[in-house]
Design an enzyme around this catalytic site. Sequence first.
Site, PDB file in Angstrom:
ATOM      1  N   TYR A 290       0.913  -1.236   0.014  1.00  0.00           N
ATOM      2  CA  TYR A 290      -0.147   0.043  -0.053  1.00  0.00           C
ATOM      3  C   TYR A 290       0.891   1.318  -0.117  1.00  0.00           C
ATOM      4  CZ  TYR A 290       0.204   2.178   4.716  1.00  0.00           C
ATOM      5  OH  TYR A 290       0.728   2.552   5.946  1.00  0.00           O
TER       6      TYR A 290
ATOM      7  N   PHE B 222      -3.297   0.182  13.004  1.00  0.00           N
ATOM      8  CA  PHE B 222      -3.077  -1.036  12.256  1.00  0.00           C
ATOM      9  C   PHE B 222      -1.752  -1.346  11.906  1.00  0.00           C
ATOM     10  CE2 PHE B 222      -3.146  -2.798   8.012  1.00  0.00           C
ATOM     11  CZ  PHE B 222      -4.110  -4.223   7.879  1.00  0.00           C
ATOM     12  N   ASP B 223      -0.996  -0.222  11.281  1.00  0.00           N
ATOM     13  CA  ASP B 223       0.388  -0.474  10.676  1.00  0.00           C
ATOM     14  C   ASP B 223       1.145  -0.846  12.045  1.00  0.00           C
ATOM     15  OD1 ASP B 223      -0.869   1.050   8.711  1.00  0.00           O
ATOM     16  OD2 ASP B 223       1.221   1.546   8.031  1.00  0.00           O
ATOM     17  N   SER B 224       1.117  -0.149  13.080  1.00  0.00           N
ATOM     18  CA  SER B 224       2.049  -0.563  14.128  1.00  0.00           C
ATOM     19  C   SER B 224       1.759  -2.122  14.762  1.00  0.00           C
ATOM     20  CB  SER B 224       1.787   0.461  15.382  1.00  0.00           C
ATOM     21  OG  SER B 224       1.989   1.765  14.889  1.00  0.00           O
TER      22      SER B 224
END
Length: 251
Positions: free
Chosen positions: A98, A190-192
């Site tokens: 992404y 979300f990424d972490s």
Amino acid sequence: MASPKKTSVSIAMPVYNEEVDLPRNIPVLQKFLRENFKDYDWEIVIADNGPSKDRTGEVGRELEKKYKGVKYMLIPRSGRGGALKEVWLKSKSDIVAYMDIDLSSDLRYFSKLIKAIEKGSDIAIGSRLAKGAKVYGRTLLREVMSRGYNLLIKFFFWTSFNDAQCGFKAMSHEAARKLLPAIEDKAWFFDSEFLVVGECAGLKVTEIPIVWRDDPRSTVKVAKTAMGDLKGLYRLFRTRPWKKLKNEWKV
Ligand SMILES: Nc1nc2c(ncn2[C@@H]2O[C@H](COP(=O)(O)OP(=O)(O)O)[C@@H](O)[C@H]2O)c(=O)[nH]1
Ligand SMILES: [Mg+2]
């Protein structure tokens, strides 16, 4: 003789109220991939949320019709993380990725992310805080908060990466399939969460120093997002979800 199967890559573009950047930057990305990713089977998936309150939906559908390899997906409700999770889990591509629609990360580094996965990394991330990275135009507040936040992650989880929040990441199909169902956050954490849980469960994370030109227009509400991040870290520290995954994966 049949030509060898190309590696397939799905690139999700999470968008919310992006009627301005979409028609400007999707053609830039599509042209870049046409010229530089001839050896891959790539697709761009515009992941709209909400739906957006502006013309993002119409613009996204127009781009889907006009440009080869561009798809539009409306994901009801969930935030940015939820949208990414849905696109990535639906994708059949060998590699999922992404990037932010403002194209703050220099596209020249995209092939490095993909190559890192091809060479055996489970996750590859762009980094503004690794040695060799160059960052232009970031505010002092965001820079200080970002450095502090990433130090906190390292302190509590002993992780290797320096920049959990850069909007430029890729993952193997296999890693996405086994890791993402365990990821709960649907917004900015979300990424972490997938990085901490993934690395603590034994997945290989590779960090690529990138060139970042900050887009001053931001959808991030800094205080609210920081609170969400701290709550998220506390949840992971308490529940340690990687333990269950390690058992399931027999690591
Ligand atoms: N799907 C989806 N995308 C979002 C949402 N909020 C923000 N985005 C997208 O996330 C990307 C990064 O946002 P941006 O405001 O540039 O973040 P910043 O660079 O960290 O300030 C952009 O492509 C936004 O359109 C959301 O709720 N859902
Ligand atoms: Mg941005």
